[in-house]
Design an enzyme around this catalytic site. Sequence first.
Site, PDB file in Angstrom:
ATOM      1  N   GLY A   1      21.652  18.328  -5.094  1.00  0.00           N
ATOM      2  CA  GLY A   1      22.048  17.003  -4.655  1.00  0.00           C
ATOM      3  C   GLY A   1      21.067  16.344  -3.702  1.00  0.00           C
TER       4      GLY A   1
ATOM      5  CG  ASP B   1      17.403  25.378  -7.922  1.00  0.00           C
ATOM      6  OD1 ASP B   1      18.102  26.234  -8.504  1.00  0.00           O
ATOM      7  OD2 ASP B   1      17.872  24.585  -7.094  1.00  0.00           O
TER       8      ASP B   1
ATOM      9  CG  ASN C   1      25.520  22.028 -10.405  1.00  0.00           C
ATOM     10  OD1 ASN C   1      24.881  22.656 -11.230  1.00  0.00           O
ATOM     11  ND2 ASN C   1      26.098  22.603  -9.360  1.00  0.00           N
TER      12      ASN C   1
ATOM     13  NE  ARG D   1      26.802  19.410  -4.795  1.00  0.00           N
ATOM     14  CZ  ARG D   1      27.357  20.237  -5.663  1.00  0.00           C
ATOM     15  NH1 ARG D   1      28.281  19.794  -6.489  1.00  0.00           N
ATOM     16  NH2 ARG D   1      26.996  21.504  -5.728  1.00  0.00           N
TER      17      ARG D   1
ATOM     18  CE  LYS E   1      21.946  23.483 -10.152  1.00  0.00           C
ATOM     19  NZ  LYS E   1      22.549  23.588  -8.813  1.00  0.00           N
TER      20      LYS E   1
ATOM     21  CG  ASP F   1      24.575  24.925  -0.068  1.00  0.00           C
ATOM     22  OD1 ASP F   1      24.687  24.735   1.153  1.00  0.00           O
ATOM     23  OD2 ASP F   1      25.527  25.258  -0.790  1.00  0.00           O
TER      24      ASP F   1
ATOM     25  CB  CYS G   1      28.265  22.226  -1.103  1.00  0.00           C
ATOM     26  SG  CYS G   1      27.307  23.246  -2.230  1.00  0.00           S
TER      27      CYS G   1
END
Length: 327
Positions: free
Chosen positions: A33, A54, A62, A65, A78, A122, A177
């Site tokens: 995000g 990533d 997902n 956002r 991703k 995150d 999150c």
Amino acid sequence: MSRYARQIAVAELGPEGHARLRAAHVLVVGAGGLAAPVLQYLGGAGVGRIRLVDPDRVAATNLHRQTMFREADIGVAKSRAAAAAVTALNPDCRVEAVVAALDPSNVEALCDGTDLVLDCADSFAASYILSDACQAAGRPLVSASVVGLDGYTGAFCGDAPSLRAVFPDLPQRLGSCAEDGVLGPVVGVVGALQAQMALALLAGLEPSPLGQLVTFDGRSLRSGGFRFADAPEPARGPRFLAPGAVTPADFLVDLRAEDEAPLMRPFAHRLAASAFGPGGPMPTTGQRAVLCCRSGQRAWTAAERLGVVWDGDIFLVALGDPTGDTL
């Protein structure tokens, strides 16, 4: 040059600042995000090269956002899906997709050759790993975090104090999150601020955002922040270690519960963070303490408790989140 005419017309940027953007090479860690506005604004501005890291694949959870992805991207790595989106936006921007998790064993190689690092992961462990590497190399780091309706972004390292100088101690509670939820527009606002900090640093705009932290409260729709240019670096703090660097000679502790995961290594001790402190277990002379858990949070807590009675080396290992739900 008609593509960039509007940004070159900004007096503070001009042709010289635009040329710096085109020559820049940045590392973006996390393709979720926060990275969505970061990648779109950096790519749109004509930043020359982006290395995007990533380990995860796009999931349906997902999409609310992580706005670079579409339904058709579910199941795709991703970093590759995001790289394709940036290339479609601006073929002038070369994006290198790396499908891997960041850890202390590969952080130097991933940062190599880059002018700036953006922490869009995150993971508080990734933030500290990146901060340690950037501080050692004198490389600027723009780090951001969002949980629920609150977020911040800051420009660390380079000529400014590190993230450890601003956050030397573990908060009483660290959210994520996955655990606390997150609202998409808040991530977008903070990610846009992160992108602006990065572009200002790359283009050499004054005043520099280095040594500045900006907060955003999605409840009141207010922003705040402070300067931290004079924050002292902590004398001591636990450092992260790659899982592959653990050896049988270490005093290895797995802080995860038995029903959470099998022992990291057969020779590990399974203990809770509360076991450490006065009268608790300790390494023998010459051993290094290696404390591991899923995210590194329990390991940090155990390290703080062990550090009260042990002045030897203490390392943390973040073994990863099996949900793979990156911010």
